[in-house]
Design an enzyme around this catalytic site. Structure first.
Site, short mmCIF file in Angstrom:
data_model
loop_
_atom_site.label_atom_id
_atom_site.label_comp_id
_atom_site.label_asym_id
_atom_site.label_seq_id
_atom_site.Cartn_x
_atom_site.Cartn_y
_atom_site.Cartn_z
N ARG A 1 39.54 -0.34 36.14
CA ARG A 1 39.25 -0.78 37.39
C ARG A 1 39.53 0.04 38.40
O ARG A 1 40.60 0.77 38.58
CB ARG A 1 40.18 -2.06 37.45
CG ARG A 1 39.36 -3.40 36.56
CD ARG A 1 38.00 -3.80 36.94
NE ARG A 1 37.56 -4.72 35.91
CZ ARG A 1 36.88 -4.77 35.03
NH1 ARG A 1 36.36 -3.67 34.58
NH2 ARG A 1 36.49 -5.61 34.23
N GLU B 1 33.33 -1.11 44.98
CA GLU B 1 32.24 -0.90 44.25
C GLU B 1 30.82 -1.61 44.92
O GLU B 1 30.89 -2.69 44.85
CB GLU B 1 32.28 -1.59 42.68
CG GLU B 1 33.12 -0.32 42.00
CD GLU B 1 33.34 -0.76 40.51
OE1 GLU B 1 32.53 -1.79 40.11
OE2 GLU B 1 34.01 -0.38 39.72
N HIS C 1 29.75 2.36 37.11
CA HIS C 1 30.39 1.20 36.34
C HIS C 1 29.36 0.97 35.05
O HIS C 1 29.04 -0.37 34.68
CB HIS C 1 30.69 -0.12 37.03
CG HIS C 1 31.84 -0.94 36.45
ND1 HIS C 1 32.72 -1.77 37.09
CD2 HIS C 1 31.88 -0.92 35.12
CE1 HIS C 1 33.49 -2.23 36.47
NE2 HIS C 1 33.09 -1.75 35.17
P1 NAP Z 1 43.28 -4.42 26.13
O1 NAP Z 1 43.02 -4.08 24.56
O2 NAP Z 1 44.01 -5.45 26.47
O3 NAP Z 1 44.20 -3.10 26.53
C1 NAP Z 1 44.97 -2.68 27.63
C2 NAP Z 1 46.12 -2.32 27.36
O4 NAP Z 1 46.78 -1.91 28.65
C3 NAP Z 1 47.15 -3.25 26.48
O5 NAP Z 1 47.65 -2.40 25.42
C4 NAP Z 1 48.31 -3.55 27.57
O6 NAP Z 1 49.37 -3.76 27.02
C5 NAP Z 1 48.12 -2.11 28.47
N1 NAP Z 1 48.70 -2.61 29.66
C6 NAP Z 1 48.98 -3.49 30.47
N2 NAP Z 1 49.59 -3.40 31.57
C7 NAP Z 1 49.87 -1.90 31.63
C8 NAP Z 1 50.95 -1.08 32.37
N3 NAP Z 1 51.27 -1.72 33.54
N4 NAP Z 1 50.95 0.01 32.07
C9 NAP Z 1 50.59 0.44 30.92
N5 NAP Z 1 49.86 -0.16 29.82
C10 NAP Z 1 49.55 -1.46 30.48
O7 NAP Z 1 41.98 -4.13 26.87
P2 NAP Z 1 40.67 -3.47 26.65
O8 NAP Z 1 39.64 -3.92 25.97
O9 NAP Z 1 41.23 -1.83 26.19
O10 NAP Z 1 40.25 -2.91 28.02
C11 NAP Z 1 41.09 -2.48 28.97
C12 NAP Z 1 40.27 -2.36 30.44
O11 NAP Z 1 39.34 -1.56 30.53
C13 NAP Z 1 39.86 -3.94 30.89
O12 NAP Z 1 41.13 -4.82 31.13
C14 NAP Z 1 38.98 -3.56 31.87
O13 NAP Z 1 39.45 -3.67 33.06
C15 NAP Z 1 38.65 -2.13 31.55
N6 NAP Z 1 37.12 -2.19 31.02
C16 NAP Z 1 36.12 -1.28 31.73
C17 NAP Z 1 34.95 -1.64 31.12
C18 NAP Z 1 33.81 -0.89 31.89
O14 NAP Z 1 32.66 -0.97 32.07
N7 NAP Z 1 34.35 0.58 32.52
C19 NAP Z 1 34.63 -2.00 30.29
C20 NAP Z 1 35.68 -2.72 29.59
C21 NAP Z 1 36.66 -2.83 29.92
P3 NAP Z 1 49.82 -5.23 26.66
O15 NAP Z 1 48.70 -6.08 26.05
O16 NAP Z 1 50.94 -5.19 25.91
O17 NAP Z 1 49.76 -5.78 28.17
#
Ligand code: NAP
Length: 321
Positions: free
Chosen positions: A238, A267, A286
């Site tokens: 993000r 954005e 994005h």
């Molecule tokens: P996810 O499986 O929930 O992974 C997020 C990871 O970040 C989790 O392991 C979480 O740990 C960790 N985390 C949380 N707070 C943190 C911190 N302060 N420092 C370090 N690590 C931390 O989610 P995902 O599916 O991989 O997606 C991740 C993010 O990508 C989404 O939240 C979204 O904002 C973004 N995204 C972007 C796009 C795009 O089009 N560019 C598409 C999809 C998603 P815990 O679970 O232990 O909190």
């Protein structure tokens, strides 16, 4: 009578058709999202809301919609545009679309790592400017991937998928994820380290955390200054996780070598943003999840959540029930 829902943009048919079988759907037809005041008016009285990351969903909106609202279904992962607490106190479940966008977003993160590392944007501009005259031994030299260290910030679904790709490029992997065990990181050949170690040792850093109060502005001037001057930063998570002004200064004064962003703050960036003209910054609009299969699956999952909610069943893919 069919439940009434508002879908805040035209989404792929895979989801839309499913919704229209069960619900009376009002579909916002425009390319731009409904302005907040219009959304408030248009959503009044609906049983379900299917929204996107471009819609602000807060307590005021939920009150304007009314107490009959049974579900908020977001077609995305990352629900930082939704006030989850406001939904919780009103006992409205919130759905999202995890998993199906993991591989597409990891593909894009890796594409950006390669683009920034091997200077693809500059190389294309070079040709378009008519500068390509011969094979040149010292021109447009980029970074090496094999043997380099990739630091992954947030080793969740997408972070792990990026780690799997990096293993194929023979990269050494570090990860920062405070709540994770070393064994879970080792399963994708990553070594868990503290944040400063990751910043100090990484040749590439890829960000995959959600946007939370802890991660907003995480990559500020002080943090960027701890990276290697040759390092490359990629953000597909993000926009507000990286401070834009600090990034501009870091890229123009040699604090880091290059960056690539799928997400910015705001954005889109204003057309006169100085970030848009930097040769060592690649920005795409994005498009992390923008592949045909992925968007179909996201639309379908969002539809399933919406339909479950309006028909009084638990959401199959819930952020909160
Ligand atoms: P996810 O499986 O929930 O992974 C997020 C990871 O970040 C989790 O392991 C979480 O740990 C960790 N985390 C949380 N707070 C943190 C911190 N302060 N420092 C370090 N690590 C931390 O989610 P995902 O599916 O991989 O997606 C991740 C993010 O990508 C989404 O939240 C979204 O904002 C973004 N995204 C972007 C796009 C795009 O089009 N560019 C598409 C999809 C998603 P815990 O679970 O232990 O909190």
């Amino acid at each position: 009578m069919k439940p009434k829902v508002l879908v805040t943009r035209v989404i792929p048919d895979a989801g839309l058709k499913r919704i229209q079988q069960v619900c009376e759907a009002d579909i916002w037809p425009e390319v731009m999202p409904p302005p907040y005041s219009v959304l408030k008016e248009r959503a009044r009285g609906v049983d379900g809301l299917l929204c996107l990351i471009t819609d602000r969903v807060d307590g005021d909106l939920l009150d304007a919609i009314g107490p009959q609202l049974k579900v908020i279904s977001q077609m995305a992962v990352g629900v930082d545009n939704i006030d989850l607490n406001a939904a919780r106190v009103r006992q409205i479940p919130v759905g999202h679309t995890p998993g199906v966008l993991t591989e597409a977003t990891a593909d894009l993160a890796f594409a950006l790592l390669l683009a920034a590392g091997r200077r693809l944007l500059e190389s294309v501009e070079y040709i378009r400017a008519g500068k390509w005259r011969t094979w040149e031994p010292t021109t447009l030299l980029g970074a090496d991937f094999s043997g380099a260290t990739l630091g992954i910030v947030g080793l969740g679904r997408i972070g792990k998928a990026v780690a799997r790709r990096a293993a194929g490029f023979d990269m050494r992997l570090l990860a920062y994820n405070p709540t994770m065990t070393a064994d879970e990181a080792a399963a994708v050949h990553a070594r868990l380290v503290d944040f400063d170690t990751l910043l100090r040792e990484s040749d590439f850093i890829s960000i995959h955390t959600p946007l939370t109060p802890q991660t907003r502005g995480l990559f500020n001037r002080d943090v960027l200054a701890k990276m290697k001057p040759t390092a490359i930063l990629v953000n597909t998570a993000r926009g507000p996780i990286v401070e834009m002004e600090a990034l501009y200064n870091a890229l123009t004064t040699g604090v880091i070598r290059a960056a690539a962003l799928d997400v910015t703050d705001p954005e889109p960036l204003p057309p006169d943003s100085p970030l848009l003209s930097l040769p060592n910054l690649t920005i795409v609009p994005h498009i992390g999840s923008a592949s045909v299969w992925t968007r179909d699956q996201m639309a379908l999952m969002a539809a399933e959540n919406l339909i479950a909610g309006v028909t009084g069943r638990p959401l199959p893919h819930a952020v909160s029930q």
